[in-house]
Each structure stands twice: as C-alpha cells, then as structure tokens.
Design a protein around this motif. Structure first.
Motif, short mmCIF file in Angstrom:
data_model
loop_
_atom_site.label_atom_id
_atom_site.label_comp_id
_atom_site.label_asym_id
_atom_site.label_seq_id
_atom_site.Cartn_x
_atom_site.Cartn_y
_atom_site.Cartn_z
N ARG A 131 0.86 -1.19 0.00
CA ARG A 131 0.00 0.00 0.00
C ARG A 131 0.89 1.24 0.00
O ARG A 131 1.80 1.34 0.83
CB ARG A 131 -0.89 0.01 1.24
N VAL A 132 0.61 2.15 -0.93
CA VAL A 132 1.42 3.36 -1.05
C VAL A 132 0.52 4.59 -1.11
O VAL A 132 -0.45 4.62 -1.87
CB VAL A 132 2.33 3.31 -2.30
N LEU A 133 0.86 5.58 -0.31
CA LEU A 133 0.19 6.88 -0.34
C LEU A 133 1.21 7.90 -0.84
O LEU A 133 2.28 8.05 -0.25
CB LEU A 133 -0.31 7.28 1.06
N VAL A 134 0.89 8.57 -1.94
CA VAL A 134 1.77 9.60 -2.48
C VAL A 134 1.22 10.97 -2.10
O VAL A 134 0.09 11.32 -2.45
CB VAL A 134 1.89 9.49 -4.02
N ILE A 135 2.01 11.74 -1.37
CA ILE A 135 1.64 13.08 -0.93
C ILE A 135 2.27 14.08 -1.89
O ILE A 135 3.47 14.01 -2.18
CB ILE A 135 2.12 13.34 0.51
N THR A 136 1.47 15.04 -2.37
CA THR A 136 1.95 15.95 -3.41
C THR A 136 2.25 17.36 -2.90
O THR A 136 2.25 18.32 -3.66
CB THR A 136 0.92 16.02 -4.55
N ASP A 137 2.45 17.51 -1.59
CA ASP A 137 2.92 18.80 -1.05
C ASP A 137 3.91 18.50 0.06
O ASP A 137 4.16 17.35 0.39
CB ASP A 137 1.76 19.66 -0.57
N GLN A 138 4.46 19.54 0.64
CA GLN A 138 5.49 19.37 1.67
C GLN A 138 5.00 19.72 3.07
O GLN A 138 5.81 19.86 4.00
CB GLN A 138 6.72 20.22 1.32
N ALA A 159 3.71 17.28 -7.48
CA ALA A 159 2.40 17.02 -8.08
C ALA A 159 2.49 16.93 -9.61
O ALA A 159 1.78 16.13 -10.23
CB ALA A 159 1.41 18.11 -7.67
N LYS A 160 3.34 17.72 -10.23
CA LYS A 160 3.45 17.72 -11.69
C LYS A 160 3.96 16.37 -12.20
O LYS A 160 3.50 15.87 -13.23
CB LYS A 160 4.37 18.86 -12.16
N ASN A 161 4.92 15.79 -11.49
CA ASN A 161 5.45 14.49 -11.90
C ASN A 161 4.37 13.40 -11.81
O ASN A 161 4.28 12.52 -12.67
CB ASN A 161 6.63 14.09 -11.02
N VAL A 162 3.56 13.47 -10.76
CA VAL A 162 2.53 12.46 -10.55
C VAL A 162 1.40 12.64 -11.56
O VAL A 162 0.90 11.67 -12.14
CB VAL A 162 1.99 12.52 -9.11
N GLU A 163 0.99 13.89 -11.79
CA GLU A 163 -0.10 14.17 -12.73
C GLU A 163 0.26 13.76 -14.15
O GLU A 163 -0.61 13.34 -14.92
CB GLU A 163 -0.45 15.67 -12.70
N ALA A 164 1.53 13.89 -14.50
CA ALA A 164 1.97 13.52 -15.85
C ALA A 164 1.88 12.01 -16.08
O ALA A 164 1.85 11.56 -17.23
CB ALA A 164 3.41 13.99 -16.07
N TRP A 165 1.81 11.26 -15.01
CA TRP A 165 1.77 9.79 -15.10
C TRP A 165 0.36 9.23 -14.94
O TRP A 165 -0.09 8.42 -15.75
CB TRP A 165 2.70 9.21 -14.05
N LEU A 166 -0.36 9.65 -13.91
CA LEU A 166 -1.62 9.02 -13.56
C LEU A 166 -2.79 9.59 -14.37
O LEU A 166 -3.03 10.80 -14.33
CB LEU A 166 -1.90 9.19 -12.06
N PRO A 167 -3.55 8.74 -15.06
CA PRO A 167 -4.69 9.22 -15.83
C PRO A 167 -5.94 9.37 -14.95
O PRO A 167 -6.16 8.61 -14.02
CB PRO A 167 -4.89 8.11 -16.86
N ALA A 168 -6.73 10.36 -15.26
CA ALA A 168 -8.02 10.55 -14.59
C ALA A 168 -9.04 10.98 -15.63
O ALA A 168 -8.70 11.70 -16.58
CB ALA A 168 -7.92 11.59 -13.47
N GLU A 169 -10.28 10.55 -15.46
CA GLU A 169 -11.31 10.93 -16.42
C GLU A 169 -11.57 12.44 -16.35
O GLU A 169 -11.25 13.09 -15.36
CB GLU A 169 -12.63 10.19 -16.13
N GLN A 170 -12.15 12.95 -17.43
CA GLN A 170 -12.50 14.37 -17.45
C GLN A 170 -13.48 14.69 -16.32
O GLN A 170 -14.44 13.96 -16.10
CB GLN A 170 -13.13 14.73 -18.80
#
Length: 214
Positions: A131-138, A159-170
């Motif tokens: 189980r992994v939780l990725v936090i996108t702020d400091q 957050a930019k690195n994660v958003e470039a990878w993970l797809p989300a519906e419109q």
C-alpha cells in the motif's frame, strides 16, 4: 619437434575452448530467449486473460488501463521520515496507490482504510500486496494518521510528476482515484476512491490467481 608444433597449430581440435561456432552462438541465444519467455509467461497470461480472452459473463469492476501506456516513471520522491526513495522500490508486488494532499480528507482516509482491509482480506496472499500513499505537497501530516494506517508507505513527490503519469477521467482528479500497479511496475487498473471494496477484492482475487508473479 617442429612437425608436432605445426600439427598443433593446424589441427582444429586443439583450438581454444573459448571459441564458439556461429551455430553454437545461435543456439545459446535461443536458449536465453526461452528462459526469458518462461519467466515472463505467468504475467503475460494474466494479461491475456483480461485483455484478450473475454468469456461470456466475465466482468471487472475497475477501469482497465493499457499497461503499455503507463510504465512507472521516476518521481524524485522521498519516503516519509527518511531519504530519497522511488516507487519502484516496491516492484515485484502488486501496489495499491492513493494520491492525496498532506491533510488527507475523508475520502482519502476511507481509501486508506479500504486498502488496508483489502490487503488483509487476501489472507495468505496479503504479502503480495503493498500500500502506497503519495503526498503531493510538503506540509506535515498528522502523526495519528500515520499510526492508524501503519504499513502504508508514504512517499512525497512533486504534483506535476505524478499528474503527468496518472490518468483521470475528465471532471475528476488523480486524488479521486485508487490505482492498481502490477509487479512489473505497469499501471493497469483504476477505481473511484469510494468504490465498493468487496467488488475490488473480486478483481484482486482474479489477478492474484492468474499470475504467480508478485
């Protein structure tokens, strides 16, 4: 004595043992390809079951993603309370991944709870899942939250690195989704954070049964 030396130099039987004929090199390469194919076949057949062989009545609860489109990237992430650590540290196992800001609101907490319960429900196979939780702020996280979901690996990444990878519906964001990653590091399935954990379990059961990897 010169005749013996001459015979030795011209006799092919006395060539160095390190020299191989083209036929031997060709056979050696095919043996290597065969070993690689045998090692990769369990995961290949699990994908074959999901993407190609579609028996009548078979359904999956999550949204299937083409794993070829979402290989695991380098996130330049940091392990909570430690140093640099990439997500690929957990390769070799199935990864349930949730993304959130450090405050981890109600939907995030529910997803973390579901991830914990889903892993426990796998019984003897639960060690095949991380189980992994990725936090996108400091910003700092609540200590009580880290204790409550002990065993969840917390990574901090831009957050930019994660958003470039993970797809989300419109109309949705990556924080609204729970992601499943295969043991080779390919993103392959996506769920809503408020998805029914018992239905997610059915998908996990099928995947773990179909693949001996991870």
């Amino acid at each position: 004595m010169n005749e013996k030396v001459s015979d030795t130099m011209t006799n092919p039987v006395n060539k160095s043992a390190n020299e191989h004929t083209p036929q031997q090199i060709h056979r050696g390469r095919w043996k290597l390809y065969l070993v690689i194919a045998i090692c990769a076949s369990p995961l290949f057949f699990s994908y074959l079951t999901y993407y190609v062989i579609k028996p009548t009545g078979r359904t999956n609860y999550g949204t299937l993603l083409d794993p070829r489109l979402y290989p695991m990237p380098k996130l330049d992430s940091q392990l909570q309370g430690s140093g640099a650590q990439e997500l690929d540290a957990y390769k070799g196992k199935w990864i349930m991944l949730q993304v959130s800001a450090s405050d981890c609101q109600a939907a995030c907490k529910k997803s973390l709870l579901n991830m914990r319960q889903l892993r426990l429900m796998q019984g003897k196979d639960m060690d095949r899942i991380e189980r992994v939780l990725v936090i996108t702020d400091q910003n700092p996280m609540e200590t009580s939250l880290l204790r409550e979901y002990d065993g969840t690996h917390v990574l901090r990444a831009d957050a930019k690195n994660v958003e470039a990878w993970l797809p989300a519906e419109q109309g949705s964001t990556m924080q609204d989704r729970l992601y499943l990653i295969d043991p080779l590091g390919n993103l392959m399935m996506r769920y809503s954070v408020d998805a029914d954990p018992y239905k997610i379990k059915k998908d996990l059961d099928k995947l773990l049964k179909a693949s001996s990897i991870g």
